[in-house]
Design a protein around this motif. Structure first.
Motif, short mmCIF file in Angstrom:
data_model
loop_
_atom_site.label_atom_id
_atom_site.label_comp_id
_atom_site.label_asym_id
_atom_site.label_seq_id
_atom_site.Cartn_x
_atom_site.Cartn_y
_atom_site.Cartn_z
N ASP A 457 0.85 -1.18 0.00
CA ASP A 457 0.00 0.00 0.00
C ASP A 457 0.89 1.24 0.00
N HIS A 458 0.39 2.32 -0.57
CA HIS A 458 1.15 3.56 -0.57
C HIS A 458 0.23 4.74 -0.31
N PRO A 459 0.61 5.66 0.58
CA PRO A 459 -0.11 6.91 0.72
C PRO A 459 0.45 7.94 -0.26
N CYS A 524 4.93 9.05 -2.92
CA CYS A 524 4.55 8.23 -1.77
C CYS A 524 5.05 8.93 -0.52
N ILE A 526 5.43 7.49 2.39
CA ILE A 526 6.33 6.65 3.19
C ILE A 526 7.73 7.16 2.87
N HIS A 529 10.15 5.02 0.99
CA HIS A 529 9.82 4.77 -0.41
C HIS A 529 10.18 6.00 -1.26
N PHE A 534 10.44 7.22 -5.29
CA PHE A 534 9.00 7.17 -5.53
C PHE A 534 8.43 8.59 -5.64
#
Ligand SMILES: [Cu+2]
Length: 601
Positions: A457-459, A524, A526, A529, A534
């Motif tokens: 999952d990625h925010p 992202c 995170i 990441h 990212f």
């Protein structure tokens, strides 16, 4: 990024007590614009936020930093002195549109300035921007993984137009700022993470050692084996009044963990998502919030009476971690006590709802904007970003990286994109960044994100504007399929950070007005990441960017690149200063599916 070095002072950083972020009812909410000025000194200090002694970053001796409070229409001026010895820095104002001040967005290599981006050690820079929006926001460094070390804090903007009214919807109001916390400095972690061997043998985002609420956590000091000083901390306490409703503005300032917020025996009414006032959902037990996201919840204080105490919990969803530190207590605790402190800990029990096995948002359909707002009915422009975990090959050696449209982001901090586009070059280098242009005069555009990592999952966070979430679905959405998709155009939730979950390959379609000229990053949140590449870029209204007059105060800041520092300096890490022969794309992706297991990162 160099280590923070030995702090000049031995005094512990002053982490604010939980009471430090109680909003003062005497703050005047008005539509008469004001200028609000702040002076900050950013420094390395030693501190024990969770008991474990380490070097961290403070603003004016605080971690997290000072609360900024303003009204819609105000001008915020923050003069920042970088007193770090070894690190350049920046401040990004998360969720602030920067409409008309794109160069204040604070992303080195993208928008920080026109010539040389970051604020050098010993330098002072003044951020200045007007805020024409309201809600719960935060600020943080956008340099390397620096915010993980503590360079962050809350930013609250009030408005006479805010449908959430103190005295009507709630009586008291507090910011609760959450972080996951690491005992190694972020630069130590990231340098290893980006190496062939990884951090602790893995390219996966690492597990934190603890979590903090308003700068305070409780780590079990008996787990310390390396001789580092450690002090057992006490649980922070929030004192509330029976039958007086409290609005908690919860902010996830973390670098990896999605938290689930709850208070034992108390249901919560959710009234704000990121900065959007919403009606519902009501009476929920837990509110999930991922890195960069904010919610407001109202606590019904009719459950207890004077003297009663309950645990407030923020549980990390460790189902989304690749590894879990043996010493991690994945729940951050605080005490909610009716009335004055009595010293005893609560004896209450957690809700029994189990955390899902993946990290997802509250369902979009229950986040109903309280002020109706429909997106543009059509999207004339479209940008598609496919994100995936893969490998790149450099000098014959393979490294794990995130790829967007088959490119891993390389941040040349002294070659900002905004400068390039401002100078008339709106074609960015495909080898350095995935980018898409949304042209001037196109009102209404879609950003399609395909999360091609079925285990991750990625925010995702977009700078420069809110987006309406007009579609979500399984699989990979192509340009052609997007033409015939049915979109939710009736008052959908709009926000600035969303999670695209990990059950399977899935997508989301974000509609924007495309009326804010700038080079806006999509990344992202995170932090690990992001450090692994990212990030993609939306060039919005390139002609208007070309006409921007960027203040000389901004360009002057960066007129001198330090001696010996190349124009090809990158961050985080310097491995790719002179990249040639980068093999990207499908070559790297072909082997991926079999390597991937559930939640490898
Ligand atoms: Cu991610």
């Amino acid at each position: 990024m160099a280590l923070l070095g030995t702090p000049a002072a031995t005094a512990s950083a002053i982490a604010p007590a939980v009471s430090a972020y109680v909003l003062n009812s005497s703050f005047t909410i008005t539509d008469t614009p004001a200028t609000r000025s702040f002076d900050w000194v950013v420094a390395a200090q030693t501190g024990t936020p969770d008991g474990y002694n380490r070097t961290l970053i403070t603003i004016n001796n605080q971690m997290p930093g000072p609360l900024i409070e303003a009204n819609e229409g105000d001008t915020i001026i923050v003069t920042v002195r970088n007193s770090l010895v070894n690190q350049t820095m920046s401040i990004h104002w998360h969720g602030i549109y920067q409409n008309g001040s794109a160069w204040m967005d604070g992303v080195p290599g993208v928008t920080q300035a026109t010539l040389q981006c970051p604020i050098q050690p010993g330098q002072t820079f003044t951020y200045e921007f007007q805020v024409n929006q309201y809600g719960t926001y935060w600020y943080h460094s956008h340099s390397a993984v620096q915010y993980t070390d503590g360079l962050l804090g809350p930013l609250i903007i009030h408005s006479v137009d805010d449908p959430l009214v103190r005295g009507t919807d709630f009586e008291e109001e507090r910011v609760l700022f959450f972080q996951d916390w690491y005992h190694d400095e972020a630069s130590t972690i990231v340098n290893k993470l980006l190496s062939v061997d990884g951090y602790e043998g893995s390219a996966a985002a690492p597990s934190p050692q603890s979590g903090l609420i308003n700068g305070v956590g409780v780590y079990n000091c008996s787990a310390v084996t390396d001789g580092t000083a450690c002090t057992m901390m006490s649980y922070p306490e929030l004192n509330i009044t029976p039958n007086v409703k409290t609005r908690f503005r919860i902010i996830n300032g973390g670098s990896h963990a999605q938290f689930y917020f709850s208070v034992d025996n108390h249901t919560l009414d959710v009234v704000e998502a990121d900065s959007t006032a919403i009606s519902g959902p009501s009476a929920v037990h837990r509110v999930p919030f991922h890195n960069g996201q904010r919610y407001s919840v109202i606590l019904d204080a009719s459950v207890g009476s004077e003297g009663d105490a309950y645990w407030l919990r923020a549980k990390m969803n460790t189902n989304c971690f690749a590894t879990i530190d043996d010493t991690l207590n994945s729940t951050v605790f605080a005490i909610v006590r009716y009335g004055a402190s009595s010293g005893s800990d609560p004896t209450t029990s957690d809700w029994t709802d189990v955390l899902p096995d993946d990290c997802t948002d509250l369902d979009d359909s229950v986040l109903i904007p309280a002020v109706e707002s429909d997106p543009p009915s059509t999207a004339a422009g479209i940008a598609i970003f496919d994100s995936v975990f893969g490998t790149i090959t450099y000098n014959g050696v393979s490294f794990n990286r995130f790829l967007i449209n088959e490119t891993t982001y390389t941040n040349y901090i002294y070659q900002p994109f905004l400068n390039q586009v401002n100078a008339g070059n709106s074609t960015l280098n495909n080898s350095n960044v995935a980018w898409a242009t949304l042209n001037d005069g196109v009102y209404g555009a879609d950003i399609v994100i395909n999360n091609l990592d079925p285990g991750l999952d990625h925010p995702y966070h977009l700078h420069g504007q809110d987006f309406w979430i007009v579609a979500r679905g399984d699989g990979q959405l192509t340009y052609d399929a997007a033409q015939t998709l049915s979109y939710n155009l009736s008052n959908p939730i709009h926000r600035d950070t969303l999670v695209i979950p990990a059950r399977r390959v899935s997508y989301a379609v974000l509609r924007i007005n495309n009326d804010n000229p700038g080079v806006w990053v999509l990344h992202c949140h995170i932090a690990w990441h992001l450090a692994e590449g990212f990030l993609g870029v939306v060039v919005s209204n390139p002609s208007a960017i070309g006409s921007m007059t960027i203040p000389t105060a901004v360009t002057d800041l960066c007129s001198e690149r330090p001696a010996g520092v190349s124009i090809y300096e990158t961050e985080p890490g310097r491995r790719r200063r002179d990249v040639v022969g980068l093999v990207k794309g499908s070559h790297a992706r072909r082997g991926l599916r079999t390597e991937q297991k559930r939640h490898p990162l």
